[in-house]
Design a protein around this motif. Structure first.
Motif, mmCIF file in Angstrom:
data_model
loop_
_atom_site.group_PDB
_atom_site.id
_atom_site.type_symbol
_atom_site.label_atom_id
_atom_site.label_comp_id
_atom_site.label_asym_id
_atom_site.label_seq_id
_atom_site.Cartn_x
_atom_site.Cartn_y
_atom_site.Cartn_z
ATOM 1 N N GLY A 32 0.772 -1.324 -0.052
ATOM 2 C CA GLY A 32 0.318 -0.096 -0.245
ATOM 3 C C GLY A 32 0.904 1.364 -0.384
ATOM 4 O O GLY A 32 2.433 1.106 -0.213
ATOM 5 N N PHE A 33 0.506 1.899 -0.127
ATOM 6 C CA PHE A 33 0.999 3.289 0.054
ATOM 7 C C PHE A 33 2.092 3.758 1.096
ATOM 8 O O PHE A 33 1.354 3.527 2.256
ATOM 9 C CB PHE A 33 0.247 4.542 -0.034
ATOM 10 N N SER A 34 3.214 3.858 1.146
ATOM 11 C CA SER A 34 3.802 4.022 2.243
ATOM 12 C C SER A 34 3.937 4.756 3.242
ATOM 13 O O SER A 34 4.639 4.542 4.232
ATOM 14 C CB SER A 34 5.137 4.949 1.657
ATOM 15 N N ASP A 35 3.326 5.720 3.628
ATOM 16 C CA ASP A 35 2.645 6.580 4.809
ATOM 17 C C ASP A 35 1.983 5.452 5.452
ATOM 18 O O ASP A 35 1.665 5.918 6.759
ATOM 19 C CB ASP A 35 2.263 7.623 4.565
ATOM 20 N N ILE A 36 1.196 4.705 5.136
ATOM 21 C CA ILE A 36 0.172 3.873 6.371
ATOM 22 C C ILE A 36 1.012 1.985 5.692
ATOM 23 O O ILE A 36 0.685 1.077 6.488
ATOM 24 C CB ILE A 36 -1.089 3.401 5.342
ATOM 25 N N ILE A 37 1.973 1.309 5.639
ATOM 26 C CA ILE A 37 2.679 0.169 5.538
ATOM 27 C C ILE A 37 3.836 0.621 6.449
ATOM 28 O O ILE A 37 4.503 1.687 6.594
ATOM 29 C CB ILE A 37 3.012 -0.149 4.062
ATOM 30 N N PRO A 38 3.603 -0.421 7.809
ATOM 31 C CA PRO A 38 5.101 -0.319 8.663
ATOM 32 C C PRO A 38 6.651 -0.562 7.891
ATOM 33 O O PRO A 38 6.742 -1.374 6.950
ATOM 34 C CB PRO A 38 4.389 -1.336 9.285
ATOM 35 N N HIS A 39 7.131 0.319 8.815
ATOM 36 C CA HIS A 39 8.575 0.197 7.995
ATOM 37 C C HIS A 39 9.472 -0.534 8.951
ATOM 38 O O HIS A 39 10.461 -0.839 8.891
ATOM 39 C CB HIS A 39 9.531 1.271 7.829
ATOM 40 N N SER A 40 9.173 -0.993 10.656
ATOM 41 C CA SER A 40 9.606 -1.585 11.739
ATOM 42 C C SER A 40 8.935 -2.227 11.908
ATOM 43 O O SER A 40 7.604 -1.936 12.205
ATOM 44 C CB SER A 40 10.350 -0.972 12.505
ATOM 45 N N GLU A 41 9.668 -3.189 12.906
ATOM 46 C CA GLU A 41 8.896 -3.881 13.668
ATOM 47 C C GLU A 41 8.451 -3.734 15.245
ATOM 48 O O GLU A 41 7.665 -4.203 15.740
ATOM 49 C CB GLU A 41 9.963 -4.649 14.325
ATOM 50 N N GLU A 42 8.594 -2.380 15.543
ATOM 51 C CA GLU A 42 8.063 -1.650 16.637
ATOM 52 C C GLU A 42 6.760 -0.955 16.491
ATOM 53 O O GLU A 42 5.418 -0.726 17.116
ATOM 54 C CB GLU A 42 8.431 -0.373 17.285
ATOM 55 N N GLU A 43 5.793 -1.034 14.918
ATOM 56 C CA GLU A 43 4.658 -0.082 14.653
ATOM 57 C C GLU A 43 3.536 -1.686 15.257
ATOM 58 O O GLU A 43 4.084 -2.552 14.901
ATOM 59 C CB GLU A 43 4.320 0.599 13.940
ATOM 60 N N GLU A 44 2.408 -0.427 15.110
ATOM 61 C CA GLU A 44 1.167 -1.382 15.411
ATOM 62 C C GLU A 44 0.990 -2.657 14.547
ATOM 63 O O GLU A 44 0.466 -3.246 14.692
ATOM 64 C CB GLU A 44 0.008 -0.809 16.750
#
Length: 256
Positions: A221-233
């Motif tokens: 999906g769009f980069s602003d809603i796809i997580p980039h680290s394991e810490e994100e919800e």
């Protein structure tokens, strides 16, 4: 029944399959003239081969452009050959749930001789291009590719990895190797805009009870809603879903 003699073949079938293999190797839609230039088969015979394969669903011909790509029947055959556990049907409810939770496209990929291929897609928004569709082969540096590289038997993926790694810089190779260590530990991978600008992905493995990789689930999906680290919800949710899906195939992450 008398055994078939070694070396006994049907030449026309060999020629036909060489056309299919050529289209697969090119990795892009090919027009009739492109295929003719590459194969040197007479136009009349080539037309017969392409028309037959199109009718059988082995190839698909776009009505507007006239270009040929691999057909849906090959994907069906590949899925059947890749795994007899009917994984796709079993995990489809999970994929739909992830689709709703993440508001992103969810794809499921299997390994083929040419690399990871998308075999199932749940698309939350048909209006934008994620850079991939059913039958697409995914590159090494996609989130999906990284998971396959990290968990597939090295003898299986070695040739594909070597070919892909030759196309990237030494810095990216080093970064990729570091990511593989992370992926082994966390069982999740991330890729920022690997195919299309502003579109990123996150992926996790699906294991069976022997920790054999059955396939890979990826959100795109769009980069602003796809997580980039394991810490994100959302990442934590995906890692939980990874355990749940693999658990349905008997995989126990903490089993000794």
């Amino acid at each position: 029944m008398e055994a078939v003699k070694k070396g006994t073949t049907i030449q026309s079938l060999q020629v036909g399959m060489s056309i299919v293999e050529l289209i697969a190797q090119q990795g892009k839609p090919l027009k009739f003239s492109d295929i003719h230039d590459l194969t040197k088969i007479t136009k009349s015979n080539l037309y017969k081969y392409l028309n037959t394969f199109t009718q059988l669903g082995i190839l698909y011909r776009d009505k507007e452009s006239g270009s040929y790509v691999l057909g849906s029947k090959l994907i069906e055959y590949g899925m059947a050959a890749a795994d007899q556990e009917n994984v796709v049907d079993r995990i489809s409810p999970y994929l739909q749930e992830i689709n709703e939770k993440s508001s992103s496209t969810v794809i499921y990929s299997l390994w083929t001789n040419n690399g990871p291929m998308i075999v199932k897609e749940f698309n939350a928004n048909q209006g934008y291009n994620i850079g991939a569709q059913m039958g697409t082969l995914l590159p090494l540096l996609s989130a999906t590719g990284k998971v396959f590289a990290a968990f597939m038997d090295d003898q299986v993926v070695h040739e594909w990895k070597e070919k892909e790694l030759k196309q990237i810089s030494e810095e990216k190779v080093k970064q990729f190797e570091e990511e593989c260590t992370f992926i082994h530990e966390k069982e999740i991978a991330f890729a920022r805009e690997p195919l299309v600008p502003s579109v990123s992905s996150a992926a996790f493995p699906v294991f069976n009870y022997k920790k054999r990789l059955l396939g890979v689930v990826t959100i795109v999906g769009f980069s602003d809603i796809i997580p980039h680290s394991e810490e994100e919800e959302l990442s934590k949710y995906l890692m939980d879903m990874s355990k749940e899906i693999s658990g349905s195939f008997g995989y126990l992450p903490h089993a000794k």
